[in-house]
Design a protein around this motif. Structure first.
Motif, PDB file in Angstrom:
ATOM      1  N   TRP A 145      32.412  29.835  41.109  1.00 28.19           N
ATOM      2  CA  TRP A 145      33.278  28.858  41.790  1.00 28.19           C
ATOM      3  C   TRP A 145      32.425  27.848  42.567  1.00 28.19           C
ATOM      4  O   TRP A 145      32.609  26.636  42.463  1.00 28.19           O
ATOM      5  N   LYS A 146      31.439  28.364  43.313  1.00 25.70           N
ATOM      6  CA  LYS A 146      30.576  27.478  44.115  1.00 25.70           C
ATOM      7  C   LYS A 146      29.670  26.643  43.213  1.00 25.70           C
ATOM      8  O   LYS A 146      29.501  25.448  43.422  1.00 25.70           O
ATOM      9  N   GLN A 147      29.079  27.294  42.196  1.00 26.41           N
ATOM     10  CA  GLN A 147      28.106  26.587  41.367  1.00 26.41           C
ATOM     11  C   GLN A 147      28.742  25.485  40.519  1.00 26.41           C
ATOM     12  O   GLN A 147      28.076  24.523  40.163  1.00 26.41           O
ATOM     13  N   THR A 148      30.039  25.635  40.179  1.00 26.93           N
ATOM     14  CA  THR A 148      30.718  24.557  39.429  1.00 26.93           C
ATOM     15  C   THR A 148      31.513  23.649  40.386  1.00 26.93           C
ATOM     16  O   THR A 148      32.269  22.799  39.940  1.00 26.93           O
ATOM     17  N   ARG A 149      31.358  23.865  41.661  1.00 26.29           N
ATOM     18  CA  ARG A 149      32.111  23.128  42.704  1.00 26.29           C
ATOM     19  C   ARG A 149      33.613  23.146  42.402  1.00 26.29           C
ATOM     20  O   ARG A 149      34.308  22.125  42.488  1.00 26.29           O
ATOM     21  N   GLY A 150      34.084  24.300  41.984  1.00 22.80           N
ATOM     22  CA  GLY A 150      35.516  24.476  41.707  1.00 22.80           C
ATOM     23  C   GLY A 150      35.986  23.791  40.428  1.00 22.80           C
ATOM     24  O   GLY A 150      37.186  23.707  40.172  1.00 22.80           O
ATOM     25  N   GLU A 151      35.036  23.332  39.590  1.00 24.51           N
ATOM     26  CA  GLU A 151      35.449  22.597  38.377  1.00 24.51           C
ATOM     27  C   GLU A 151      35.731  23.493  37.176  1.00 24.51           C
ATOM     28  O   GLU A 151      36.200  23.009  36.144  1.00 24.51           O
ATOM     29  N   ILE A 152      35.402  24.783  37.283  1.00 21.88           N
ATOM     30  CA  ILE A 152      35.629  25.674  36.125  1.00 21.88           C
ATOM     31  C   ILE A 152      37.094  25.620  35.680  1.00 21.88           C
ATOM     32  O   ILE A 152      38.008  25.702  36.505  1.00 21.88           O
ATOM     33  N   THR A 153      37.296  25.467  34.352  1.00 22.09           N
ATOM     34  CA  THR A 153      38.668  25.488  33.806  1.00 22.09           C
ATOM     35  C   THR A 153      38.890  26.710  32.910  1.00 22.09           C
ATOM     36  O   THR A 153      40.019  27.129  32.696  1.00 22.09           O
ATOM     37  N   HIS A 154      37.775  27.263  32.334  1.00 23.90           N
ATOM     38  CA  HIS A 154      37.893  28.386  31.396  1.00 23.90           C
ATOM     39  C   HIS A 154      36.792  29.402  31.675  1.00 23.90           C
ATOM     40  O   HIS A 154      35.634  29.012  31.895  1.00 23.90           O
ATOM     41  N   PHE A 155      37.159  30.685  31.644  1.00 24.02           N
ATOM     42  CA  PHE A 155      36.156  31.749  31.759  1.00 24.02           C
ATOM     43  C   PHE A 155      36.271  32.656  30.533  1.00 24.02           C
ATOM     44  O   PHE A 155      37.380  32.991  30.110  1.00 24.02           O
ATOM     45  N   VAL A 156      35.111  33.021  29.986  1.00 24.86           N
ATOM     46  CA  VAL A 156      35.071  33.811  28.754  1.00 24.86           C
ATOM     47  C   VAL A 156      34.087  34.962  28.946  1.00 24.86           C
ATOM     48  O   VAL A 156      32.968  34.738  29.429  1.00 24.86           O
ATOM     49  N   ALA A 157      34.482  36.200  28.595  1.00 28.84           N
ATOM     50  CA  ALA A 157      33.521  37.316  28.681  1.00 28.84           C
ATOM     51  C   ALA A 157      33.934  38.466  27.778  1.00 28.84           C
ATOM     52  O   ALA A 157      35.120  38.720  27.570  1.00 28.84           O
ATOM     53  N   GLY A 158      32.922  39.164  27.261  1.00 29.30           N
ATOM     54  CA  GLY A 158      33.140  40.344  26.421  1.00 29.30           C
ATOM     55  C   GLY A 158      33.482  41.565  27.262  1.00 29.30           C
ATOM     56  O   GLY A 158      33.205  41.604  28.467  1.00 29.30           O
ATOM     57  N   LEU A 159      34.060  42.567  26.595  1.00 29.96           N
ATOM     58  CA  LEU A 159      34.532  43.780  27.280  1.00 29.96           C
ATOM     59  C   LEU A 159      33.662  44.996  26.949  1.00 29.96           C
ATOM     60  O   LEU A 159      33.525  45.359  25.774  1.00 29.96           O
ATOM     61  N   GLY A 160      33.094  45.599  27.996  1.00 33.34           N
ATOM     62  CA  GLY A 160      32.386  46.879  27.851  1.00 33.34           C
ATOM     63  C   GLY A 160      33.099  47.876  28.734  1.00 33.34           C
ATOM     64  O   GLY A 160      34.146  48.408  28.370  1.00 33.34           O
ATOM     65  N   THR A 161      32.580  48.067  29.957  1.00 37.25           N
ATOM     66  CA  THR A 161      33.381  48.817  30.938  1.00 37.25           C
ATOM     67  C   THR A 161      34.564  47.958  31.363  1.00 37.25           C
ATOM     68  O   THR A 161      35.487  48.431  31.997  1.00 37.25           O
ATOM     69  N   THR A 162      34.496  46.685  31.069  1.00 31.43           N
ATOM     70  CA  THR A 162      35.472  45.617  31.370  1.00 31.43           C
ATOM     71  C   THR A 162      35.358  45.101  32.814  1.00 31.43           C
ATOM     72  O   THR A 162      36.131  44.249  33.225  1.00 31.43           O
ATOM     73  N   GLY A 163      34.374  45.603  33.552  1.00 24.53           N
ATOM     74  CA  GLY A 163      34.219  45.199  34.952  1.00 24.53           C
ATOM     75  C   GLY A 163      33.983  43.702  35.127  1.00 24.53           C
ATOM     76  O   GLY A 163      34.577  43.075  36.014  1.00 24.53           O
ATOM     77  N   THR A 164      33.135  43.125  34.280  1.00 27.02           N
ATOM     78  CA  THR A 164      32.819  41.692  34.410  1.00 27.02           C
ATOM     79  C   THR A 164      34.078  40.854  34.233  1.00 27.02           C
ATOM     80  O   THR A 164      34.397  39.984  35.058  1.00 27.02           O
ATOM     81  N   PHE A 165      34.807  41.125  33.131  1.00 28.73           N
ATOM     82  CA  PHE A 165      35.978  40.304  32.827  1.00 28.73           C
ATOM     83  C   PHE A 165      37.091  40.529  33.857  1.00 28.73           C
ATOM     84  O   PHE A 165      37.663  39.575  34.397  1.00 28.73           O
ATOM     85  N   THR A 166      37.365  41.794  34.159  1.00 24.98           N
ATOM     86  CA  THR A 166      38.473  42.110  35.068  1.00 24.98           C
ATOM     87  C   THR A 166      38.202  41.575  36.474  1.00 24.98           C
ATOM     88  O   THR A 166      39.062  40.917  37.080  1.00 24.98           O
ATOM     89  N   GLY A 167      37.011  41.841  37.005  1.00 24.43           N
ATOM     90  CA  GLY A 167      36.715  41.441  38.390  1.00 24.43           C
ATOM     91  C   GLY A 167      36.573  39.938  38.545  1.00 24.43           C
ATOM     92  O   GLY A 167      37.169  39.330  39.454  1.00 24.43           O
ATOM     93  N   THR A 168      35.800  39.330  37.640  1.00 24.37           N
ATOM     94  CA  THR A 168      35.586  37.874  37.735  1.00 24.37           C
ATOM     95  C   THR A 168      36.905  37.151  37.473  1.00 24.37           C
ATOM     96  O   THR A 168      37.270  36.212  38.191  1.00 24.37           O
ATOM     97  N   GLY A 169      37.622  37.603  36.429  1.00 20.81           N
ATOM     98  CA  GLY A 169      38.881  36.952  36.074  1.00 20.81           C
ATOM     99  C   GLY A 169      39.898  37.014  37.201  1.00 20.81           C
ATOM    100  O   GLY A 169      40.542  36.011  37.535  1.00 20.81           O
ATOM    101  N   ARG A 170      40.041  38.191  37.780  1.00 22.11           N
ATOM    102  CA  ARG A 170      41.020  38.358  38.884  1.00 22.11           C
ATOM    103  C   ARG A 170      40.752  37.378  40.012  1.00 22.11           C
ATOM    104  O   ARG A 170      41.652  36.712  40.505  1.00 22.11           O
ATOM    105  N   ARG A 171      39.502  37.291  40.447  1.00 23.60           N
ATOM    106  CA  ARG A 171      39.183  36.436  41.602  1.00 23.60           C
ATOM    107  C   ARG A 171      39.313  34.952  41.229  1.00 23.60           C
ATOM    108  O   ARG A 171      39.830  34.154  42.031  1.00 23.60           O
ATOM    109  N   LEU A 172      38.886  34.593  40.011  1.00 24.39           N
ATOM    110  CA  LEU A 172      38.998  33.182  39.614  1.00 24.39           C
ATOM    111  C   LEU A 172      40.456  32.748  39.600  1.00 24.39           C
ATOM    112  O   LEU A 172      40.787  31.631  40.024  1.00 24.39           O
TER     113      LEU A 172
END
Ligand code: PLP
Length: 310
Positions: A174-201
Motif C-alpha cells: 500500500w505504501k510502496q504504490t502510494r495507494g495506487e494498487i488496483t489488482h493483487f495476484v498470488a499463488g496458494l500454498g499454506t494460503t497465508g500470503t494471499f489470505t492475509g495480504t488480500g484481507r488487509r488490501l
C-alpha cells in the motif's frame, strides 16, 4: 494473549531480528508487456533473513509463541514444510538459540536440505508420495507422543501465518504504490500470503481486485503451491475473498523463468515465475491499473530446474 515475563535477552533478540524481516523492495516489471497504462510490480521476497516470503510468517509464529510462553529454550519448534518455512524457522531459530525440527518430504531439493542442515535444523524425512500432507500427519504424531519436547507450530492452521502478511506485506504494498494498487495476484500454498495480504488490501480499498492462483494439476513443479482440490485445505484459507481464481501450468512458469531472466535480469523460482504468469494474464484483461504480486524466492535453491532450462 498471556505475555510471560520474558528474559530481556529474548526481547532484545526478537527486536534485532525484526529489522531484517519484511520491508522488501518493490520491483517494476517493465519489459514483458506492451500496455504502458498497466503497471506491474513484484516484491522481491528473498531479500530478508531466511531468504523467502516465509520469513514473515515464520518470524510472527516464533515471536507470538515466545511471547505467549508456548516456545521456550527447552523445547524444539516442530513443523511440516516443503522447505522455505523450514529454512526461515531454522535461520531465525539459529539467531535466537531455538532448536528447530522439520518434517520434510524427501524429494525436497538438495539445496533445501543442505541449507536446513547448515542452520542446525533436525530433519525428519517423509515420503515423497505424501507431500506436505503426510509431513503434517507425521509432525502431528510426533507432537502427540512428546508434547513436552515440542512446540508444534502448525503453519497451515496458525493465524500468525496470515496475520504476518496482513500486518506487513499488505501495508508495505500500500505504501510502496502510494495507494495506487488496483489488482493483487498470488499463488496458494499454506494460503497465508494471499489470505492475509488480500484481507488487509480490501480493508484499505474495497475496490482492489484479488486473483488467487493454483497449479493446474495435482502433480506439478510449482514448489510451495498446493492443488487444493486434491490436498488437505489449510484451515487458514479464506476462499471467499478472491474475485478470480486462475490455474497456472508448470511449463508456462518455466517459460516465464527464461523470459524474465533475459528481459528483466531476475532469476526467479518456479512459483515466483508462476505468480508473474498470473499477473500477465490479469494485465491482459484490463486497460489500465497497477497489478502487484510477490516473488516468494529466487532460483538459488532450484539448481536442477535451472540446469534443465538453460
Ligand atoms: C516458493 C514458495 N512459493 C509460494 C508459497 C506459497 O505461499 P503461502 O504459503 O503463503 O501460500 C510458498 C510457501 O511455502 C513457497 O515456499
Amino acid at each position: 494473549m498471556i505475555v510471560q515475563e520474558l528474559d530481556v535477552n529474548w526481547i532484545e533478540k526478537l527486536d534485532n531480528i525484526s529489522h531484517f524481516i519484511g520491508n522488501t523492495p518493490l520491483f517494476p516489471i517493465k519489459n514483458l508487456h506492451t500496455n504502458q497504462k498497466v503497471k506491474i510490480f513484484a516484491k522481491l521476497e528473498w531479500q530478508q533473513l531466511g531468504g523467502s516470503v516465509k520469513s514473515r510468517p515464520a518470524f510472527n509464529i516464533i515471536k507470538n509463541a515466545i511471547l505467549e510462553g508456548y516456545l521456550t529454550s527447552e523445547k524444539s519448534l516442530l513443523d511440516a514444510s516443503s522447505g522455505n518455512t523450514g529454512i526461515a524457522y531454522a535461520a531465525i531459530g539459529a539467531a535466537l538459540g531455538i532448536k528447530v525440527t522439520i518434517c520434510l518430504p524427501e524429494n525436497a531439493s538438495e539445496e533445501r536440505k543442505t541449507i536446513l542442515k547448515a542452520y542446525g535444523a533436525e530433519i525428519i524425512y517423509t515420503s515423497k508420495y505424501g507431500s506436505t500432507d503426510e509431513a503434517q500427519e507425521i509432525a502431528e504424531d510426533m507432537y502427540s507422543k512428546h508434547p513436552e519436547k515440542y512446540y508444534y507450530a502448525r503453519q497451515y492452521q496458525n493465524d500468525s501465518n496470515w496475520k504476518a502478511h496482513y500486518l506487513t506485506t499488505a501495508e508495505e504494498i500500500w505504501k510502496q504504490t502510494r495507494g495506487e494498487i488496483t489488482h493483487f495476484v498470488a499463488g496458494l500454498g499454506t494460503t497465508g500470503t494471499f489470505t492475509g495480504t488480500g484481507r488487509r488490501l480490501l480493508e484499505l480499498n474495497p475496490d482492489i481486485h484479488l486473483t488467487s492462483l493454483q497449479p493446474d494439476a495435482a502433480l506439478h513443479g510449482l514448489e510451495g503451491w498446493k492443488h487444493l482440490e486434491t490436498a488437505i485445505v489449510p484451515t487458514i484459507y479464506d476462499s471467499t475473498i478472491a474475485h478470480q481464481k486462475l490455474e497456472i501450468d508448470t511449463f508456462q512458469a518455466y517459460d516465464t523463468i527464461r523470459e524474465v531472466a533475459s528481459k528483466e535480469g531476475l532469476l526467479l523460482s518456479p512459483s515466483a515465475a508462476a505468480n508473474l504468469a498470473g499477473v500477465l494474464k490479469v494485465a491482459s484483461q484490463i486497460d489500465e491499473g497497477t497489478v502487484v504480486t510477490v516473488f516468494p524466492d529466487n532460483a538459488e535453491k532450484y539448481g536442477e530446474v535451472l540446469k534443465n532450462l538453460f
